[in-house]
Design a protein around this motif. Structure first.
Motif, PDB file in Angstrom:
ATOM      1  N   PHE A 179       0.831  -1.208   0.000  1.00 15.03           N
ATOM      2  CA  PHE A 179       0.000   0.000   0.000  1.00 15.03           C
ATOM      3  C   PHE A 179       0.860   1.250   0.000  1.00 15.03           C
ATOM      4  CE2 PHE A 179       0.840  -0.604   4.515  1.00 15.03           C
ATOM      5  CZ  PHE A 179       1.068   0.685   4.967  1.00 15.03           C
ATOM      6  N   GLU A 180       0.262   2.348  -0.433  1.00 19.27           N
ATOM      7  CA  GLU A 180       0.867   3.678  -0.362  1.00 19.27           C
ATOM      8  C   GLU A 180      -0.178   4.619   0.207  1.00 19.27           C
ATOM      9  OE1 GLU A 180       2.159   4.740  -4.249  1.00 19.27           O
ATOM     10  OE2 GLU A 180       3.714   3.185  -4.351  1.00 19.27           O
ATOM     11  N   HIS A 181       0.100   5.161   1.369  1.00 22.44           N
ATOM     12  CA  HIS A 181      -0.847   6.049   2.045  1.00 22.44           C
ATOM     13  C   HIS A 181      -0.149   7.377   2.319  1.00 22.44           C
ATOM     14  CE1 HIS A 181      -4.076   6.476   5.454  1.00 22.44           C
ATOM     15  NE2 HIS A 181      -4.189   7.384   4.507  1.00 22.44           N
ATOM     16  N   ARG A 182      -0.632   8.414   1.670  1.00 23.53           N
ATOM     17  CA  ARG A 182      -0.094   9.763   1.901  1.00 23.53           C
ATOM     18  C   ARG A 182      -1.129  10.562   2.674  1.00 23.53           C
ATOM     19  NH1 ARG A 182       2.834  13.797  -2.355  1.00 23.53           N
ATOM     20  NH2 ARG A 182       4.551  12.461  -1.712  1.00 23.53           N
ATOM     21  N   TYR A 183      -0.713  11.129   3.796  1.00 24.46           N
ATOM     22  CA  TYR A 183      -1.644  11.937   4.580  1.00 24.46           C
ATOM     23  C   TYR A 183      -0.900  13.009   5.364  1.00 24.46           C
ATOM     24  CZ  TYR A 183      -0.331   8.651   8.377  1.00 24.46           C
ATOM     25  OH  TYR A 183       0.348   7.872   9.287  1.00 24.46           O
ATOM     26  N   LYS A 184      -1.664  13.996   5.817  1.00 24.05           N
ATOM     27  CA  LYS A 184      -1.130  15.037   6.676  1.00 24.05           C
ATOM     28  C   LYS A 184      -1.356  14.638   8.129  1.00 24.05           C
ATOM     29  CE  LYS A 184      -1.739  18.933   3.492  1.00 24.05           C
ATOM     30  NZ  LYS A 184      -2.393  20.257   3.276  1.00 24.05           N
ATOM     31  N   THR A 185      -0.304  14.661   8.915  1.00 24.30           N
ATOM     32  CA  THR A 185      -0.397  14.321  10.329  1.00 24.30           C
ATOM     33  C   THR A 185      -1.032  15.480  11.089  1.00 24.30           C
ATOM     34  OG1 THR A 185       1.741  15.255  10.965  1.00 24.30           O
ATOM     35  CG2 THR A 185       1.746  13.014  10.050  1.00 24.30           C
ATOM     36  N   PRO A 186      -1.405  15.273  12.359  1.00 22.36           N
ATOM     37  CA  PRO A 186      -1.976  16.371  13.151  1.00 22.36           C
ATOM     38  C   PRO A 186      -1.060  17.599  13.234  1.00 22.36           C
ATOM     39  CG  PRO A 186      -2.369  14.281  14.240  1.00 22.36           C
ATOM     40  CD  PRO A 186      -1.450  13.995  13.084  1.00 22.36           C
ATOM     41  N   LYS A 187       0.254  17.383  13.052  1.00 24.44           N
ATOM     42  CA  LYS A 187       1.189  18.501  13.086  1.00 24.44           C
ATOM     43  C   LYS A 187       1.287  19.206  11.736  1.00 24.44           C
ATOM     44  CE  LYS A 187       4.111  16.554  16.737  1.00 24.44           C
ATOM     45  NZ  LYS A 187       5.489  16.122  17.098  1.00 24.44           N
ATOM     46  N   GLY A 188       0.551  18.711  10.748  1.00 24.14           N
ATOM     47  CA  GLY A 188       0.564  19.335   9.438  1.00 24.14           C
ATOM     48  C   GLY A 188       1.650  18.818   8.523  1.00 24.14           C
ATOM     49  N   ASN A 189       2.387  17.799   8.945  1.00 23.90           N
ATOM     50  CA  ASN A 189       3.446  17.227   8.124  1.00 23.90           C
ATOM     51  C   ASN A 189       2.865  16.253   7.106  1.00 23.90           C
ATOM     52  OD1 ASN A 189       5.430  18.576   9.667  1.00 23.90           O
ATOM     53  ND2 ASN A 189       5.379  16.942  11.190  1.00 23.90           N
ATOM     54  N   LEU A 190       3.387  16.267   5.895  1.00 27.24           N
ATOM     55  CA  LEU A 190       2.970  15.327   4.863  1.00 27.24           C
ATOM     56  C   LEU A 190       3.792  14.047   5.015  1.00 27.24           C
ATOM     57  CD1 LEU A 190       1.036  15.090   2.447  1.00 27.24           C
ATOM     58  CD2 LEU A 190       2.929  15.847   0.992  1.00 27.24           C
ATOM     59  N   PHE A 191       3.107  12.925   5.234  1.00 30.48           N
ATOM     60  CA  PHE A 191       3.793  11.658   5.504  1.00 30.48           C
ATOM     61  C   PHE A 191       3.443  10.632   4.430  1.00 30.48           C
ATOM     62  CE2 PHE A 191       3.687   7.517   8.022  1.00 30.48           C
ATOM     63  CZ  PHE A 191       5.047   7.290   7.869  1.00 30.48           C
ATOM     64  N   ASP A 192       4.461  10.048   3.828  1.00 29.57           N
ATOM     65  CA  ASP A 192       4.271   8.960   2.869  1.00 29.57           C
ATOM     66  C   ASP A 192       4.455   7.637   3.599  1.00 29.57           C
ATOM     67  OD1 ASP A 192       3.799  10.448   0.493  1.00 29.57           O
ATOM     68  OD2 ASP A 192       5.926  10.931   0.393  1.00 29.57           O
ATOM     69  N   TYR A 193       3.345   6.993   3.882  1.00 29.49           N
ATOM     70  CA  TYR A 193       3.328   5.738   4.632  1.00 29.49           C
ATOM     71  C   TYR A 193       3.229   4.610   3.616  1.00 29.49           C
ATOM     72  CZ  TYR A 193       1.976   2.836   8.726  1.00 29.49           C
ATOM     73  OH  TYR A 193       1.912   1.903   9.727  1.00 29.49           O
ATOM     74  N   ASN A 194       4.353   4.003   3.266  1.00 32.54           N
ATOM     75  CA  ASN A 194       4.404   2.951   2.269  1.00 32.54           C
ATOM     76  C   ASN A 194       4.753   1.631   2.939  1.00 32.54           C
ATOM     77  OD1 ASN A 194       3.966   4.888   0.218  1.00 32.54           O
ATOM     78  ND2 ASN A 194       6.156   5.343   0.143  1.00 32.54           N
ATOM     79  N   GLY A 195       3.993   0.589   2.641  1.00 34.62           N
ATOM     80  CA  GLY A 195       4.255  -0.666   3.319  1.00 34.62           C
ATOM     81  C   GLY A 195       3.525  -1.844   2.703  1.00 34.62           C
ATOM     82  N   LYS A 196       3.281  -2.841   3.543  1.00 35.20           N
ATOM     83  CA  LYS A 196       2.634  -4.076   3.103  1.00 35.20           C
ATOM     84  C   LYS A 196       1.569  -4.451   4.118  1.00 35.20           C
ATOM     85  CE  LYS A 196       6.149  -5.314   5.884  1.00 35.20           C
ATOM     86  NZ  LYS A 196       7.118  -4.367   6.442  1.00 35.20           N
ATOM     87  N   TYR A 197       0.682  -5.388   3.712  1.00 31.73           N
ATOM     88  CA  TYR A 197      -0.411  -5.762   4.599  1.00 31.73           C
ATOM     89  C   TYR A 197      -0.759  -7.237   4.421  1.00 31.73           C
ATOM     90  CZ  TYR A 197      -3.339  -5.528   0.405  1.00 31.73           C
ATOM     91  OH  TYR A 197      -3.871  -5.738  -0.842  1.00 31.73           O
ATOM     92  N   MET A 198      -1.456  -7.769   5.394  1.00 31.78           N
ATOM     93  CA  MET A 198      -1.998  -9.127   5.351  1.00 31.78           C
ATOM     94  C   MET A 198      -3.431  -9.052   5.846  1.00 31.78           C
ATOM     95  SD  MET A 198      -0.805 -12.530   7.517  1.00 31.78           S
ATOM     96  CE  MET A 198       0.639 -12.884   6.517  1.00 31.78           C
ATOM     97  N   THR A 199      -4.372  -9.586   5.047  1.00 34.38           N
ATOM     98  CA  THR A 199      -5.787  -9.535   5.383  1.00 34.38           C
ATOM     99  C   THR A 199      -6.410 -10.915   5.240  1.00 34.38           C
ATOM    100  OG1 THR A 199      -5.884  -7.281   4.482  1.00 34.38           O
ATOM    101  CG2 THR A 199      -7.977  -8.379   4.918  1.00 34.38           C
TER     102      THR A 199
END
Length: 308
Positions: free
Chosen positions: A110-130
């Protein structure tokens, strides 16, 4: 059984892995459709849609957070996340989907880009198991979902969400599957305390997939072996270790274990500790031997310096 390795930012890691895919668009269509529906939930921050995706008895294993059980509790987790963070984009791509007993297993990235509560842009890239349940005449629903980053990141990018979960019940192995799994757990426990990568690797299937913290997925025993041999640091002494199962779901020739761990170690004369959790899928071979077939773990908290 959860594998304990000392994945810390100051240890050298083996990060190379192979690209691979094992998905049949026709056979796996219902799972793929629901999987992308879940992606839509994160993009649109829709709690209503989310509650139609997860099973009422679902487990959520977020990175840097304790396990959450039950639809109401995991809905609370996402409600806090949606309130405190602002998603810019989210995409997920499955690389394996297969039926395991009465469940379907999906592995992906997955690739998840979001703004944290501090206003920082974070690229959260990883893997998952469902793990998905497929009710007769109904749409697949998530029974268990775990994820983790593919590279090191600072915990404050995710640990602004803190939802209290239930304390796991004490688990006593009673069935044949549970006792066999516990035998493997004790075997690995000794290997970890000794820092014996060769012994630990004996528990993996040749075609196993292992997904651990701060790395891309490792496919096959050769890749997993390179990871473990590179990962154990002879300069770190393992002082205290706990591994335990909290639930086992039997699936015929397979069994899914929910597990937790706690470890203390000393490095450069400084004492550290960590807690974590994971999902391990075991397979019973025709000769009766039990081996690890698919496994994913993540940290429940950052590696922390222990107070004297």
């Amino acid at each position: 059984m959860i594998k304990i390795v000392f994945a810390l930012p100051f240890l050298a890691l083996f990060v190379h892995t192979l690209s691979f895919s094992n998905c049949d668009p026709k056979t796996d269509k219902p799972i793929v459709r629901q999987s992308q529906k879940f992606a839509e939930v994160l993009r649109t921050e829709s709690l209503e849609t989310l509650q139609n995706i997860f099973d009422a008895d679902a487990y959520l294993l977020p990175e840097y957070h304790q396990t959450l059980h039950g639809l109401d509790t995991l809905s609370d987790y996402y409600a806090v996340f949606f309130n405190k963070a602002e998603t810019v984009s989210y995409a997920k791509v499955p690389f394996e989907i297969q039926q395991i007993g009465e469940l379907y297993l999906e592995l992906g990235t997955f690739e998840h880009r979001y703004k944290t509560p501090k206003g920082n842009l974070f690229d959260y890239n990883g893997k998952y198991m469902t793990y998905w349940k497929q009710p007769k005449g109904g749409r697949p629903k998530i029974l268990a979902h775990i994820w983790g980053a593919s590279s090191y990141f600072e915990a404050d990018n995710v640990n602004f969400v803190n939802v209290e979960g239930d304390d796991p019940k004490f688990f006593v192995p009673s069935t044949v599957w549970e006792r066999q799994i516990d035998e493997v757990r004790r075997y690995v426990y000794e290997a970890v305390l000794l820092g014996d990568a060769k012994k630990q690797l004996e528990t993996y299937a040749d075609d196993a997939i292992y997904m651990t913290y701060y790395d891309a997925p490792f496919k096959g025993k050769e890749a997993i072996s390179k990871y473990y041999y590179a990962h154990y640091d002879p300069g770190a002494s393992r002082d205290s270790l706990m591994t335990r199962a909290v639930n086992v779901v039997e699936l015929g020739d397979y069994a899914l274990k929910f597990g937790e761990y706690y470890v203390e170690w000393t490095q450069e004369n400084k004492p550290y500790y960590i807690q974590g959790k994971g999902l391990t899928l075991y397979r019973r071979r025709t000769d009766g031997r039990v081996e690890i077939y698919r496994q994913m773990i993540n940290h429940s908290m950052p590696p922390t310096l222990k107070k004297e």
